[in-house]
Design a protein around this motif. Structure first.
Motif, PDB file in Angstrom:
ATOM      1  N   PRO A   1       0.818  -1.222   0.000  1.00  0.00           N
ATOM      2  CA  PRO A   1       0.000   0.000   0.000  1.00  0.00           C
ATOM      3  C   PRO A   1       0.852   1.272   0.000  1.00  0.00           C
ATOM      4  O   PRO A   1       1.947   1.311   0.565  1.00  0.00           O
ATOM      5  N   ALA A   2       0.337   2.313  -0.660  1.00  0.00           N
ATOM      6  CA  ALA A   2       0.986   3.612  -0.674  1.00  0.00           C
ATOM      7  C   ALA A   2       0.903   4.235   0.733  1.00  0.00           C
ATOM      8  O   ALA A   2       0.113   3.789   1.564  1.00  0.00           O
ATOM      9  N   PRO A   3       1.755   5.258   1.002  1.00  0.00           N
ATOM     10  CA  PRO A   3       2.671   5.938   0.095  1.00  0.00           C
ATOM     11  C   PRO A   3       4.051   5.288   0.061  1.00  0.00           C
ATOM     12  O   PRO A   3       4.457   4.601   0.999  1.00  0.00           O
ATOM     13  N   LEU A   4       4.780   5.565  -1.016  1.00  0.00           N
ATOM     14  CA  LEU A   4       6.117   4.998  -1.204  1.00  0.00           C
ATOM     15  C   LEU A   4       7.062   5.365  -0.075  1.00  0.00           C
ATOM     16  O   LEU A   4       7.870   4.546   0.368  1.00  0.00           O
ATOM     17  N   ILE A   5       6.972   6.593   0.422  1.00  0.00           N
ATOM     18  CA  ILE A   5       7.933   7.084   1.415  1.00  0.00           C
ATOM     19  C   ILE A   5       7.902   6.254   2.701  1.00  0.00           C
ATOM     20  O   ILE A   5       8.867   6.235   3.462  1.00  0.00           O
ATOM     21  N   GLU A   6       6.805   5.542   2.949  1.00  0.00           N
ATOM     22  CA  GLU A   6       6.715   4.705   4.143  1.00  0.00           C
ATOM     23  C   GLU A   6       7.749   3.582   4.137  1.00  0.00           C
ATOM     24  O   GLU A   6       8.067   3.022   5.189  1.00  0.00           O
ATOM     25  N   TYR A   7       8.299   3.262   2.961  1.00  0.00           N
ATOM     26  CA  TYR A   7       9.241   2.155   2.848  1.00  0.00           C
ATOM     27  C   TYR A   7      10.702   2.631   2.762  1.00  0.00           C
ATOM     28  O   TYR A   7      11.599   1.808   2.618  1.00  0.00           O
ATOM     29  N   ALA A   8      10.901   3.937   2.865  1.00  0.00           N
ATOM     30  CA  ALA A   8      12.262   4.474   2.849  1.00  0.00           C
ATOM     31  C   ALA A   8      13.002   4.046   4.117  1.00  0.00           C
ATOM     32  O   ALA A   8      12.427   4.021   5.214  1.00  0.00           O
ATOM     33  N   ALA A   9      14.270   3.720   3.968  1.00  0.00           N
ATOM     34  CA  ALA A   9      15.050   3.259   5.117  1.00  0.00           C
ATOM     35  C   ALA A   9      15.090   4.301   6.221  1.00  0.00           C
ATOM     36  O   ALA A   9      15.020   3.966   7.409  1.00  0.00           O
ATOM     37  N   VAL A  10      15.172   5.573   5.842  1.00  0.00           N
ATOM     38  CA  VAL A  10      15.275   6.644   6.829  1.00  0.00           C
ATOM     39  C   VAL A  10      14.008   6.751   7.671  1.00  0.00           C
ATOM     40  O   VAL A  10      14.031   7.278   8.781  1.00  0.00           O
TER      41      VAL A  10
ATOM     42  N   MET B   1      17.550   3.573  -5.139  1.00  0.00           N
ATOM     43  CA  MET B   1      17.618   4.996  -4.826  1.00  0.00           C
ATOM     44  C   MET B   1      16.539   5.705  -5.644  1.00  0.00           C
ATOM     45  O   MET B   1      16.554   5.658  -6.866  1.00  0.00           O
ATOM     46  N   ILE B   2      15.590   6.359  -4.956  1.00  0.00           N
ATOM     47  CA  ILE B   2      14.465   6.999  -5.624  1.00  0.00           C
ATOM     48  C   ILE B   2      14.261   8.394  -5.043  1.00  0.00           C
ATOM     49  O   ILE B   2      14.281   8.575  -3.817  1.00  0.00           O
ATOM     50  N   ASN B   3      14.078   9.384  -5.909  1.00  0.00           N
ATOM     51  CA  ASN B   3      13.822  10.757  -5.470  1.00  0.00           C
ATOM     52  C   ASN B   3      12.368  10.889  -5.025  1.00  0.00           C
ATOM     53  O   ASN B   3      11.448  10.662  -5.810  1.00  0.00           O
ATOM     54  N   VAL B   4      12.195  11.273  -3.768  1.00  0.00           N
ATOM     55  CA  VAL B   4      10.858  11.456  -3.202  1.00  0.00           C
ATOM     56  C   VAL B   4      10.821  12.810  -2.506  1.00  0.00           C
ATOM     57  O   VAL B   4      11.591  13.051  -1.572  1.00  0.00           O
ATOM     58  N   GLY B   5       9.962  13.690  -2.966  1.00  0.00           N
ATOM     59  CA  GLY B   5       9.822  14.991  -2.316  1.00  0.00           C
ATOM     60  C   GLY B   5      11.103  15.792  -2.266  1.00  0.00           C
ATOM     61  O   GLY B   5      11.374  16.469  -1.265  1.00  0.00           O
ATOM     62  N   GLY B   6      11.908  15.728  -3.337  1.00  0.00           N
ATOM     63  CA  GLY B   6      13.147  16.492  -3.384  1.00  0.00           C
ATOM     64  C   GLY B   6      14.303  15.876  -2.632  1.00  0.00           C
ATOM     65  O   GLY B   6      15.363  16.487  -2.501  1.00  0.00           O
ATOM     66  N   ARG B   7      14.135  14.643  -2.155  1.00  0.00           N
ATOM     67  CA  ARG B   7      15.214  13.947  -1.449  1.00  0.00           C
ATOM     68  C   ARG B   7      15.476  12.609  -2.139  1.00  0.00           C
ATOM     69  O   ARG B   7      14.541  11.917  -2.545  1.00  0.00           O
ATOM     70  N   LYS B   8      16.747  12.253  -2.255  1.00  0.00           N
ATOM     71  CA  LYS B   8      17.115  10.965  -2.831  1.00  0.00           C
ATOM     72  C   LYS B   8      17.199   9.965  -1.691  1.00  0.00           C
ATOM     73  O   LYS B   8      18.109  10.017  -0.860  1.00  0.00           O
ATOM     74  N   LEU B   9      16.233   9.047  -1.653  1.00  0.00           N
ATOM     75  CA  LEU B   9      16.092   8.152  -0.507  1.00  0.00           C
ATOM     76  C   LEU B   9      16.455   6.717  -0.863  1.00  0.00           C
ATOM     77  O   LEU B   9      16.239   6.255  -1.984  1.00  0.00           O
ATOM     78  N   ASP B  10      16.987   6.010   0.145  1.00  0.00           N
ATOM     79  CA  ASP B  10      17.319   4.594   0.033  1.00  0.00           C
ATOM     80  C   ASP B  10      16.108   3.757   0.392  1.00  0.00           C
ATOM     81  O   ASP B  10      15.470   3.970   1.437  1.00  0.00           O
ATOM     82  N   PHE B  11      15.801   2.786  -0.457  1.00  0.00           N
ATOM     83  CA  PHE B  11      14.799   1.769  -0.151  1.00  0.00           C
ATOM     84  C   PHE B  11      15.550   0.443  -0.115  1.00  0.00           C
ATOM     85  O   PHE B  11      16.091   0.001  -1.132  1.00  0.00           O
ATOM     86  N   ILE B  12      15.626  -0.159   1.065  1.00  0.00           N
ATOM     87  CA  ILE B  12      16.511  -1.294   1.281  1.00  0.00           C
ATOM     88  C   ILE B  12      15.742  -2.476   1.856  1.00  0.00           C
ATOM     89  O   ILE B  12      14.971  -2.321   2.808  1.00  0.00           O
ATOM     90  N   SER B  13      15.962  -3.631   1.269  1.00  0.00           N
ATOM     91  CA  SER B  13      15.365  -4.855   1.805  1.00  0.00           C
ATOM     92  C   SER B  13      15.963  -6.053   1.080  1.00  0.00           C
ATOM     93  O   SER B  13      16.216  -5.981  -0.126  1.00  0.00           O
ATOM     94  N   PRO B  14      16.155  -7.163   1.777  1.00  0.00           N
ATOM     95  CA  PRO B  14      16.571  -8.378   1.076  1.00  0.00           C
ATOM     96  C   PRO B  14      15.529  -8.836   0.062  1.00  0.00           C
ATOM     97  O   PRO B  14      15.846  -9.581  -0.862  1.00  0.00           O
ATOM     98  N   HIS B  15      14.294  -8.360   0.209  1.00  0.00           N
ATOM     99  CA  HIS B  15      13.242  -8.731  -0.742  1.00  0.00           C
ATOM    100  C   HIS B  15      13.352  -7.939  -2.046  1.00  0.00           C
ATOM    101  O   HIS B  15      12.651  -8.258  -3.016  1.00  0.00           O
ATOM    102  N   LEU B  16      14.196  -6.911  -2.086  1.00  0.00           N
ATOM    103  CA  LEU B  16      14.362  -6.106  -3.298  1.00  0.00           C
ATOM    104  C   LEU B  16      15.481  -6.617  -4.201  1.00  0.00           C
ATOM    105  O   LEU B  16      15.691  -6.061  -5.285  1.00  0.00           O
TER     106      LEU B  16
END
Length: 384
Positions: free
Chosen positions: A116-125, A157-172
């Motif tokens: 489920p959205a939003p994408l930013i919920e899955y950012a490592a930070v 690495m995906i730009n979200v809201g003007g920030r380049k964020l890490d999305f990290i998981s062994p499932h990726l």
């Protein structure tokens, strides 16, 4: 060592590596029960015909859905657009053909198609690592550059809201990587150089990370040796089979060592790469930033610097940062951030973001905002 044939390498994920590996796509799709893949690529790769040639191995074109609008730096908007294409095509898997941007975008689609959205919920930070589940859609990654190594990496690495964020998981991790050096034959010299320096930077930064991981360090050193030996030949002669093979291997090795962490180069490259009004190539940024970071980090790891020098073939006591600066010049890369269009007035803001970037935590030497500001200013123009 022979470069003939296709090797199967299992390390975190499985890669089929060698000239002709892309031709395995059809059987790999069957192996992973993917009947209706979404093909993610960028306009340039599609225009060359590479993506269509590769997917010809997948059988009937009618079962493919295309998203060929991957931007130079993947964005949340592009991920959502591609996810809509995935759903509209009733797809059951993703095939990424291109550089790190297309592969990272494909990972974003594989995530958002089942979460489920939003994408930013899955950012490592934001603590999103644990929110990514095994429901991620299977992805087949086929690199057409030798730089990011995203085809064997667990991050996007995906730009979200003007920030380049890490999305990290062994499932990726892609379910399979098809690493075919022949797909890089047509890569122009400037992109060969920039992506090659990306691979070299990955290997150097992971080796210098203070985390304890000797197997990763061994892989990183092998990658440094290959990239240092072959990057100039690959740039000068794009049809050189040994150069293309070794640069793609160095690229893959750089990503295999990400488990050990990166450092200050990436901590600065990430916010610079997130500038929406100034698209900057990630590998070029790494190349330009690397000399200043090497000078900053040297007091923290003199023995590792000595070993890096030996692997590269430098004389004892030679200036590693100076060697990188000279390599950049020989490769025809920009002589600093200023030449890339970066204005000096934004450096303080970039330094602030760099200090907060996760890559700072594994830099060879602790770095503060003031340290980053100094390194950024030192990177505005090349120093020998």
């Amino acid at each position: 060592m022979t470069m003939d044939g296709i090797a199967t390498i299992r390390y975190l994920t499985t890669a089929s590596f060698g000239f002709g590996a892309a031709e395995l796509l059809g059987e790999v799709l069957v192996e992973h029960a993917i009947a209706r893949p979404l093909v993610v690529t960028d306009p340039g790769v599609r225009a060359t015909g590479i993506a269509d040639d590769v997917t010809a191995a997948a059988g009937e074109p009618g079962r493919l859905t295309w998203f060929d609008r991957s931007p130079p730096n993947p964005t949340e908007a592009a991920v959502l657009d591609a996810t809509e294409a995935f759903r509209a095509g009733r797809c059951d898997g993703v095939v990424a053909i291109g550089g790190g941007s297309s592969i990272d975008l494909a990972k974003g689609v594989a995530l958002m198609a089942t979460h489920p959205a939003p994408l930013i919920e899955y950012a490592a930070v934001n603590g999103g690592i644990e929110r990514v589940t095994s429901r991620v859609v299977p992805t087949i990654a086929i690199p057409t550059t030798a730089g990011t190594g995203s085809e064997v990496g667990r991050a996007a690495m995906i730009n979200v809201g003007g920030r380049k964020l890490d999305f990290i998981s062994p499932h990726l991790f892609p379910a399979r990587a098809l690493c075919d050096p022949g797909l890089t034959f047509g890569l122009p010299p400037n992109l060969t150089a920039a992506t090659g320096m990306d691979a070299l930077t990955h290997c150097i930064e992971t080796y210098l990370s203070p985390l304890v991981n000797p197997p990763a360090e061994a892989i990183a050193l092998d990658g440094v040796e290959r990239a240092a030996r072959w990057i100039e030949e690959a740039t000068a002669d794009g049809r050189s089979r040994p150069a293309r093979w070794n640069m793609m291997m160095a690229s893959m090795e750089g990503a295999l060592t990400f488990q050990k962490g990166l450092g200050a180069v990436h901590a600065m490259a990430h916010p610079l790469g997130a500038l929406e009004d100034l698209p900057l190539h990630h590998g070029t940024l790494n190349a330009v930033l690397l000399p200043a970071v090497l000078r900053f980090n040297e007091p923290a790891a003199p023995e590792k610097y000595e070993r890096l020098g030996r692997v590269i073939g430098l004389d004892p006591g030679a200036d590693l940062a100076g060697w990188v600066a000279g390599l950049n010049a020989r490769l025809g890369l920009p002589d600093g951030l200023a030449a890339m269009g970066v204005p000096a007035e934004i450096l303080t803001r970039i330094a602030e973001h760099a200090e907060q970037d996760p890559a700072t935590e594994t830099n060879a030497r602790p770095a503060t905002r003031a340290n980053y500001d100094e390194m950024l200013h030192a990177s505005m123009r090349r120093r020998g």
